[in-house]
Design an enzyme around this catalytic site. Structure first.
Site, PDB file in Angstrom:
ATOM      1  N   HIS A  38      30.435  46.060  38.834  1.00 46.22           N
ATOM      2  CA  HIS A  38      31.715  45.470  39.284  1.00 46.22           C
ATOM      3  C   HIS A  38      31.872  45.778  40.746  1.00 46.22           C
ATOM      4  O   HIS A  38      32.264  46.616  41.155  1.00 46.22           O
ATOM      5  CB  HIS A  38      32.852  45.903  38.671  1.00 46.22           C
ATOM      6  CG  HIS A  38      34.432  45.176  39.105  1.00 46.22           C
ATOM      7  ND1 HIS A  38      35.575  45.362  38.221  1.00 46.22           N
ATOM      8  CD2 HIS A  38      34.479  44.505  39.980  1.00 46.22           C
ATOM      9  CE1 HIS A  38      36.413  44.785  38.837  1.00 46.22           C
ATOM     10  NE2 HIS A  38      35.706  44.364  39.655  1.00 46.22           N
ATOM     11  N   ASP A  71      34.022  47.649  43.205  1.00 44.38           N
ATOM     12  CA  ASP A  71      34.833  46.610  43.500  1.00 44.38           C
ATOM     13  C   ASP A  71      34.460  45.970  44.996  1.00 44.38           C
ATOM     14  O   ASP A  71      33.711  45.251  45.054  1.00 44.38           O
ATOM     15  CB  ASP A  71      36.281  46.710  43.387  1.00 44.38           C
ATOM     16  CG  ASP A  71      36.962  45.576  43.173  1.00 44.38           C
ATOM     17  OD1 ASP A  71      36.484  44.857  42.848  1.00 44.38           O
ATOM     18  OD2 ASP A  71      38.276  45.786  42.890  1.00 44.38           O
ATOM     19  N   ASP A  72      35.203  46.400  46.002  1.00 46.72           N
ATOM     20  CA  ASP A  72      34.816  46.078  47.450  1.00 46.72           C
ATOM     21  C   ASP A  72      34.485  47.004  48.229  1.00 46.72           C
ATOM     22  O   ASP A  72      35.513  47.434  49.041  1.00 46.72           O
ATOM     23  CB  ASP A  72      36.186  45.265  47.908  1.00 46.72           C
ATOM     24  CG  ASP A  72      36.305  44.003  46.825  1.00 46.72           C
ATOM     25  OD1 ASP A  72      35.720  42.955  47.107  1.00 46.72           O
ATOM     26  OD2 ASP A  72      37.399  44.121  46.099  1.00 46.72           O
ATOM     27  N   GLU A  99      44.369  44.301  35.891  1.00 46.02           N
ATOM     28  CA  GLU A  99      44.225  44.957  37.169  1.00 46.02           C
ATOM     29  C   GLU A  99      45.940  45.277  37.610  1.00 46.02           C
ATOM     30  O   GLU A  99      46.418  46.390  37.813  1.00 46.02           O
ATOM     31  CB  GLU A  99      43.844  44.486  38.216  1.00 46.02           C
ATOM     32  CG  GLU A  99      43.458  45.308  39.763  1.00 46.02           C
ATOM     33  CD  GLU A  99      42.655  44.322  40.664  1.00 46.02           C
ATOM     34  OE1 GLU A  99      42.550  43.018  40.486  1.00 46.02           O
ATOM     35  OE2 GLU A  99      42.256  44.911  41.515  1.00 46.02           O
ATOM     36  N   HIS A 159      38.175  39.475  35.470  1.00 43.95           N
ATOM     37  CA  HIS A 159      39.203  40.395  35.683  1.00 43.95           C
ATOM     38  C   HIS A 159      40.384  40.218  34.979  1.00 43.95           C
ATOM     39  O   HIS A 159      41.054  39.401  34.784  1.00 43.95           O
ATOM     40  CB  HIS A 159      39.723  40.089  37.235  1.00 43.95           C
ATOM     41  CG  HIS A 159      38.699  40.725  38.203  1.00 43.95           C
ATOM     42  ND1 HIS A 159      37.199  40.071  38.289  1.00 43.95           N
ATOM     43  CD2 HIS A 159      38.783  41.507  39.146  1.00 43.95           C
ATOM     44  CE1 HIS A 159      36.886  40.948  39.164  1.00 43.95           C
ATOM     45  NE2 HIS A 159      37.394  41.703  39.851  1.00 43.95           N
TER      46      HIS A 159
HETATM   47  N1  ADE Z   1      38.319  39.748  44.471  1.00 46.79           N
HETATM   48  C1  ADE Z   1      37.827  40.695  45.202  1.00 46.79           C
HETATM   49  N2  ADE Z   1      38.171  42.115  44.982  1.00 46.79           N
HETATM   50  C2  ADE Z   1      39.196  41.700  43.880  1.00 46.79           C
HETATM   51  C3  ADE Z   1      40.079  42.777  43.116  1.00 46.79           C
HETATM   52  N3  ADE Z   1      40.145  43.676  43.081  1.00 46.79           N
HETATM   53  N4  ADE Z   1      40.694  41.799  42.153  1.00 46.79           N
HETATM   54  C4  ADE Z   1      40.718  40.603  41.765  1.00 46.79           C
HETATM   55  N5  ADE Z   1      39.908  39.666  42.671  1.00 46.79           N
HETATM   56  C5  ADE Z   1      39.056  40.323  43.608  1.00 46.79           C
HETATM   57 ZN    ZN Z   2      36.780  43.046  41.387  1.00 49.97          ZN
END
Ligand code: ADE
Ligand code: ZN
Length: 339
Positions: A16, A277-278, A199, A196
């Site tokens: 992810h 994630d990012d 969250e 997703h």
């Molecule tokens: N796109 C990038 N990061 C995300 C996240 N945490 N939740 C949903 N979409 C995303």
């Molecule tokens: Zn994500």
């Protein structure tokens, strides 16, 4: 052996992460210069200082704006190659990466530049480092299902090189069921499907992702905690959850890593995995996420091993590759025990 050393050498899969969320500030500034794109920040420090978010939407606003620096196939190549090199350094043997194609084609970037840039870098990384990678195209949930279906159709020339499809972006107000036909078609075409869910959205969205979209993995899935029957069902089915503790912390999904449900769900028998994630926005790659959990949740070595094993159980790989990876984990655990 310290936890840092143990996690550093632990073979793992990352399942992810968003390629657009892995652009480090120095690369971001280089890309902006290379493409003559005007950005608000002049230095890496200014950029890092801007990475403070109230919630998911607040983050997405900056993240989508940041995507403007991605223009050519070379740009998509470079972000993919840099991420895979960084993942390899964290002893990631296999990575499954999200790409929000609509965020680029709607700005006028040719689809071929996006896809060929990313896919070319994946092949290069595998040849250079032996890291395998799969590409999961995510539909943006704030857009319509018709747009997602157009996206699917437009990707036909690349079907053989796409692993699966997913759903990302602003969750609340955009339930999984909005994309039921899109997912039905993705499944009918033989793609892996993930979404997703849970969250920021409720447990009901997690159920919808499972029951209506029939996903093979849940991305995040935190909100399942609010529904005991759902937790029991996930423990039984072993449908994996790709959790992202530092992301959840930075987007105020949890007040602290100590409050993260990861360990409770692991103890309940769910196939929980740890992911970044990012990573450039949330201050950590996959090993940083393992270590944050280890420290805040008091994870034992056996639990770190279980998380790494889960990452390969959850990966879309052949049984042969899975067996090899699980053996590599066992070898590392024995080596660490003897050290
Ligand atoms: N796109 C990038 N990061 C995300 C996240 N945490 N939740 C949903 N979409 C995303
Ligand atoms: Zn994500």
């Amino acid at each position: 052996m310290t936890p840092e050393q143990f996690v550093a050498g632990l073979p793992k899969a990352e399942l992810h992460m968003h390629l657009e969320g892995s652009i480090e500030p120095d690369l971001f500034i280089r890309l902006a210069r290379r493409n003559g794109v005007e950005i608000r920040w002049k230095t890496e420090e200014e950029l890092r200082a801007a990475y403070s978010f109230e919630d998911l939407q607040d983050f997405l606003d900056l993240y989508y704006d940041g995507c403007r620096v991605l223009v050519t196939a070379q740009d998509f190549h470079d972000i993919t190659r840099e991420y895979l090199a960084r993942a390899h350094a964290d002893r990631v043997l296999h990575a499954e990466m999200f790409l929000g194609v609509q965020g680029h084609t709607t700005r006028g970037v040719p689809l071929a530049a996006v896809m060929d840039g990313v896919l070319g870098a994946m092949a290069e990384a595998e040849a250079a480092d032996g890291i395998s990678a799969g590409l999961i195209v995510v539909a943006q949930r704030h857009r319509t299902e018709a747009e997602a279906l157009e996206l699917l159709e437009s990707l036909e020339p690349w079907y053989g090189r796409i692993l699966g499809f997913g759903l990302g972006g602003a969750e609340v107000g955009h339930p999984p069921s909005k994309f039921s036909e899109f997912f039905r078609r993705c499944r009918a075409l033989g793609f892996k499907v993930v979404a997703h869910a849970g969250e920021e959205g409720p447990a009901g969205y997690v159920r919808e992702a499972l029951e209506v979209l029939q996903v093979q993995r849940l991305d995040h899935g935190n909100a399942c905690m609010d529904d005991a029957a759902l937790v029991a069902e996930l423990a039984r089915s072993r449908i994996p959850l790709t959790m992202c503790p530092l992301s959840n912390l930075r987007l105020n999904v949890v007040p602290s890593v100590a409050a993260h449900p990861l360990k409770r769900l692991l103890d309940a028998g769910l196939c929980v995995t740890v992911n970044s994630d990012d990573p450039s926005y949330f201050g950590g790659y996959v090993n940083d996420n393992y270590l944050a959990c280890q420290a805040a949740l008091g994870l034992e070595r056996a639990e770190l091993v279980a998380l790494a094993r889960n990452s390969f159980e959850a990966a879309f790989i052949t049984d042969e590759r899975r067996a090899e990876a699980l053996q590599a984990i066992d070898r590392w655990a024995r080596q660490a025990e003897a050290a």
